[in-house]
Design a protein around this motif. Structure first.
Motif, PDB file in Angstrom:
ATOM      1  N   THR A  81      79.966  67.559  56.636  1.00 30.14           N
ATOM      2  CA  THR A  81      81.317  68.005  57.124  1.00 30.14           C
ATOM      3  C   THR A  81      82.305  66.671  57.371  1.00 30.14           C
ATOM      4  O   THR A  81      81.910  65.649  58.060  1.00 30.14           O
ATOM      5  N   GLN A 118      86.154  69.490  54.674  1.00 29.95           N
ATOM      6  CA  GLN A 118      85.490  69.461  53.586  1.00 29.95           C
ATOM      7  C   GLN A 118      84.169  69.869  54.089  1.00 29.95           C
ATOM      8  O   GLN A 118      83.524  69.358  55.147  1.00 29.95           O
ATOM      9  N   LEU A 126      79.890  70.805  52.886  1.00 35.16           N
ATOM     10  CA  LEU A 126      79.147  70.729  51.791  1.00 35.16           C
ATOM     11  C   LEU A 126      77.715  70.958  52.202  1.00 35.16           C
ATOM     12  O   LEU A 126      77.226  70.518  53.235  1.00 35.16           O
ATOM     13  N   SER A 173      73.823  71.102  50.280  1.00 36.14           N
ATOM     14  CA  SER A 173      73.296  70.763  49.065  1.00 36.14           C
ATOM     15  C   SER A 173      71.536  71.127  49.222  1.00 36.14           C
ATOM     16  O   SER A 173      70.842  70.220  49.536  1.00 36.14           O
ATOM     17  N   ARG A 194      74.876  72.186  44.619  1.00 37.94           N
ATOM     18  CA  ARG A 194      75.844  71.611  45.820  1.00 37.94           C
ATOM     19  C   ARG A 194      77.035  72.532  45.763  1.00 37.94           C
ATOM     20  O   ARG A 194      77.701  72.749  44.853  1.00 37.94           O
ATOM     21  N   ALA A 225      80.486  73.201  47.868  1.00 37.76           N
ATOM     22  CA  ALA A 225      81.544  72.465  48.566  1.00 37.76           C
ATOM     23  C   ALA A 225      82.578  73.440  48.663  1.00 37.76           C
ATOM     24  O   ALA A 225      83.342  74.171  47.848  1.00 37.76           O
ATOM     25  N   ASP A 248      86.638  73.229  50.123  1.00 36.91           N
ATOM     26  CA  ASP A 248      87.686  72.065  50.244  1.00 36.91           C
ATOM     27  C   ASP A 248      89.058  72.931  50.869  1.00 36.91           C
ATOM     28  O   ASP A 248      89.467  73.770  50.013  1.00 36.91           O
ATOM     29  N   TYR A 253      83.802  75.150  45.285  1.00 45.97           N
ATOM     30  CA  TYR A 253      83.137  74.528  44.073  1.00 45.97           C
ATOM     31  C   TYR A 253      81.679  74.503  44.058  1.00 45.97           C
ATOM     32  O   TYR A 253      81.223  74.350  45.175  1.00 45.97           O
ATOM     33  N   TYR A 296      78.350  72.942  42.237  1.00 43.08           N
ATOM     34  CA  TYR A 296      77.688  71.695  41.209  1.00 43.08           C
ATOM     35  C   TYR A 296      76.350  71.741  41.162  1.00 43.08           C
ATOM     36  O   TYR A 296      75.619  71.998  42.048  1.00 43.08           O
ATOM     37  N   ASP A 322      80.367  66.390  42.408  1.00 38.94           N
ATOM     38  CA  ASP A 322      80.444  66.078  43.971  1.00 38.94           C
ATOM     39  C   ASP A 322      82.003  66.299  44.184  1.00 38.94           C
ATOM     40  O   ASP A 322      82.753  66.113  43.147  1.00 38.94           O
ATOM     41  N   LEU A 323      82.354  66.359  45.344  1.00 39.80           N
ATOM     42  CA  LEU A 323      83.523  66.438  45.953  1.00 39.80           C
ATOM     43  C   LEU A 323      83.800  65.115  46.901  1.00 39.80           C
ATOM     44  O   LEU A 323      83.188  65.170  47.746  1.00 39.80           O
ATOM     45  N   ASN A 356      87.784  65.807  42.517  1.00 41.07           N
ATOM     46  CA  ASN A 356      86.607  66.519  42.141  1.00 41.07           C
ATOM     47  C   ASN A 356      86.050  66.398  40.785  1.00 41.07           C
ATOM     48  O   ASN A 356      86.302  66.156  39.998  1.00 41.07           O
TER      49      ASN A 356
END
Length: 572
Positions: free
Chosen positions: A259, A286, A288, A290, A309, A311, A313, A326, A328, A351-352, A377
């Motif tokens: 976070t 953000q 995320l 994973s 992953r 994410a 945003d 997103y 990934y 990744d972000l 991004n």
């Protein structure tokens, strides 16, 4: 005849039954003779048959054999004497002076050989009084104070750090020596702390986890005018992270949680000091997650990691909040051939990245305060390569990669808020193909490291990838003589960089109505010699940019020329 038998049979049965039912008593008189009793006088004993056997004898035969022997020589043993570990001193001080440095001061104080407690304190101070001919004042100063510590226990570990850094500089990208230094001065202040806890029980049936938190405050210089004291850039950044993992047979099941929250502000929200200079407030959140699984096969020669992953945003600029999600890939494959001599590998990820005032100013310290950080991004980041260890002296790594980046930060010259000595931050989508190669060669007294990368960029909106080099090369050589003298040579180079300009007279080429200027080649050579008088005391002499190349890091920002620094260092 048969019928007669059947008729007489019932009468015979009745007659027999009648006879058995009668009671008969008989009385008889007579004499019975009883023989006399007597006792056996013999004792009981065992009667058995004994089978005799013949005695066999084996006499010793007297025989004589002739024996002979020879004595072999035994080689003398070789004993390798290994010196005991050198004594570690907790303190280290480095002092230096130079033609452009006044002074250089470094202090380190930390723990020695301790497995349980590890701590370190660092103070760095550097002042530069160097000048760039034909440009505004270019002196700067850098101060760093950092504290860190770690506690290692059998089942858990805890670590934390605290830092306070300042960077004072002048935005000297004006080709004039009459510019007052105070009018182009800038100072960045950076304060932050973090803590991290990790549970690492060795029981394979246990669930391990880690938790961490961080805080960072970053700002640039406040205006000297009291009425404009609020018109500076500053940000607060808060981060939380967590990790859980579980070992199941030959598989590691893991999930990471991150976070990040960044609150950036310039000036006063909803207010302005001119028609083009208004307050900016921009918040970014953000989240995320994973999850991934790592497994090993073929006697641990094959490593496979599969995951994803996710994410989120969230951008809030007080005008139109925007939220995006997103997804990934997170895949890694590698295989060890011939006992790690060759290791082919494949990485597919994304990744972000959260862009902040701190991260952007580290890339270019001459940026404007009026920026709008955008998240980077990385939609696709794929790498295929080969690495390995040909011997205990030679290691290598080669790879080819492809990256698709949205909102890549680029820096172009500002002509609106400054005297063209500061840079705006713009964002563009970039496709990048890169070829990388690196090697390390180490022998007893010689160490060589080299790394090179060739880039191919394709931009979406901009004519060129401003200030990004097409080729980079970095080398390092370190050599120690039999006498307590060491030499170190560092070299770095970058080629084919372009900056955006706004007039045809300054440009080297034009594309789609946009003017560009070639910044030339970066060639930076540094040499250092150190003489160790004792294990605790040494003297050094350092030559920076001894090729005296005044290459341009940014447009109108040539670097300092040849510099000499000399000093001493000692341990306590």
């Amino acid at each position: 005849m048969t019928n007669r038998k059947h008729i007489l049979l019932p009468f015979l049965l009745c007659f027999v039954i009648g006879i058995q039912a009668q009671e008969v008593n008989l009385e008889v008189s007579g004499n019975r003779t009883v023989e006399p009793a007597y006792r056996i006088t013999k004792q009981p004993h065992l009667i058995d048959t004994v089978i005799p056997y013949s005695s066999i004898q084996y006499p010793l035969l007297t025989l004589k054999y002739d024996n002979s022997f020879e004595l072999d020589t035994i080689r003398s043993a070789r004993i390798k004497l290994v010196d005991k570990l050198d004594k570690l001193y907790p303190g280290y001080v480095r002092l230096g002076l130079g033609n452009a440095i006044l002074p250089l001061f470094q202090l380190h104080y930390g723990s020695t050989r301790s497995r349980k407690f590890v701590y370190d304190a660092r103070i760095h101070q550097l002042n530069s009084i160097g000048k760039v001919n034909g440009y505004a004042p270019a002196n700067f100063n850098r101060n760093q104070i950092e504290l860190s510590g770690k506690l290692n226990e059998r089942k858990y570990s805890v670590k934390g750090d605290l830092h306070f850094n300042t960077l004072g500089l002048h935005q000297y990208g004006i080709p004039s020596t009459s510019v007052p230094a105070d009018s182009i001065s800038q100072r960045y202040s950076d304060f932050g702390t973090s803590v991290y806890y990790e549970k690492h029980r060795k029981d394979s049936m246990s669930l391990n986890y880690a938790l961490g938190a961080s805080y960072n405050y970053f700002r640039d210089k406040k205006p000297q005018i009291d009425s404009l004291s609020d018109w500076f850039a500053h940000e607060n950044n808060i981060g939380f992270l967590g990790k859980i993992w579980y070992l199941f047979n030959d598989e590691i099941i893991q999930s990471d949680f991150i976070t990040r929250y960044n609150s950036f502000a310039y000036g006063v929200a909803g207010d302005s000091i001119s028609a083009i200079d208004t307050g900016i407030v921009y918040n970014n959140l953000q989240l995320l997650i994973s999850p991934n699984i790592t497994t090993f096969a073929r006697n641990n020669r094959l490593k496979m990691k599969f995951g994803a992953r996710l994410a989120l945003d969230v951008n809030d600029d007080r005008i139109q909040p925007v939220s995006k999600v997103y997804l990934y890939p997170d895949v890694e494959l590698k295989y060890s051939l011939f006992n790690d001599i060759f290791i082919p590998y494949l990485i597919v990820s994304g990744d972000l990245e959260q862009q902040t005032l701190k991260s952007l100013s580290r890339q270019n310290e001459f940026i404007l305060s009026q920026i709008l950080p955008q998240s980077e991004n990385r939609q696709m980041d794929t790498r295929l390569g080969m690495k390995g260890t040909l011997s205990n002296k030679f290691m290598f790594n080669t790879s080819a990669s492809y990256r698709l980046i949205k909102n890549k930060a680029l820096f172009v010259q500002d002509t609106l808020y400054s005297r063209s000595n500061r840079f705006r931050v713009i964002y563009d989508d970039i496709n990048e193909i890169a070829l990388n190669a690196s090697l390390i060669y180490e022998v007893e007294k010689l160490q060589i490291q080299a790394a090179g990368c060739y880039h191919i960029y394709q931009t979406k909106n901009e004519a060129f990838p401003w200030n990004l080099p097409a080729f980079e090369l970095n080398t390092s050589l370190k050599y120690s003589l039999d006498i307590p003298l060491q030499f170190k040579l560092d070299a770095s180079a970058a080629f084919d960089r372009k900056a955006q300009v706004f007039s045809a007279t300054e440009s080297d080429q034009e594309k789609n109505g946009v003017y560009a200027k070639n910044l030339g080649t970066i060639l930076d050579l540094n040499f250092e010699a150190e003489y160790r008088y004792t294990n605790r005391f040494s003297a050094f002499l350092q030559f920076n940019n001894f090729a005296a190349q005044r290459y341009a890091r940014w447009y109108n920002y040539p670097v300092l020329g040849f510099q000499v620094i000399g000093g001493i260092s000692f341990r306590f």
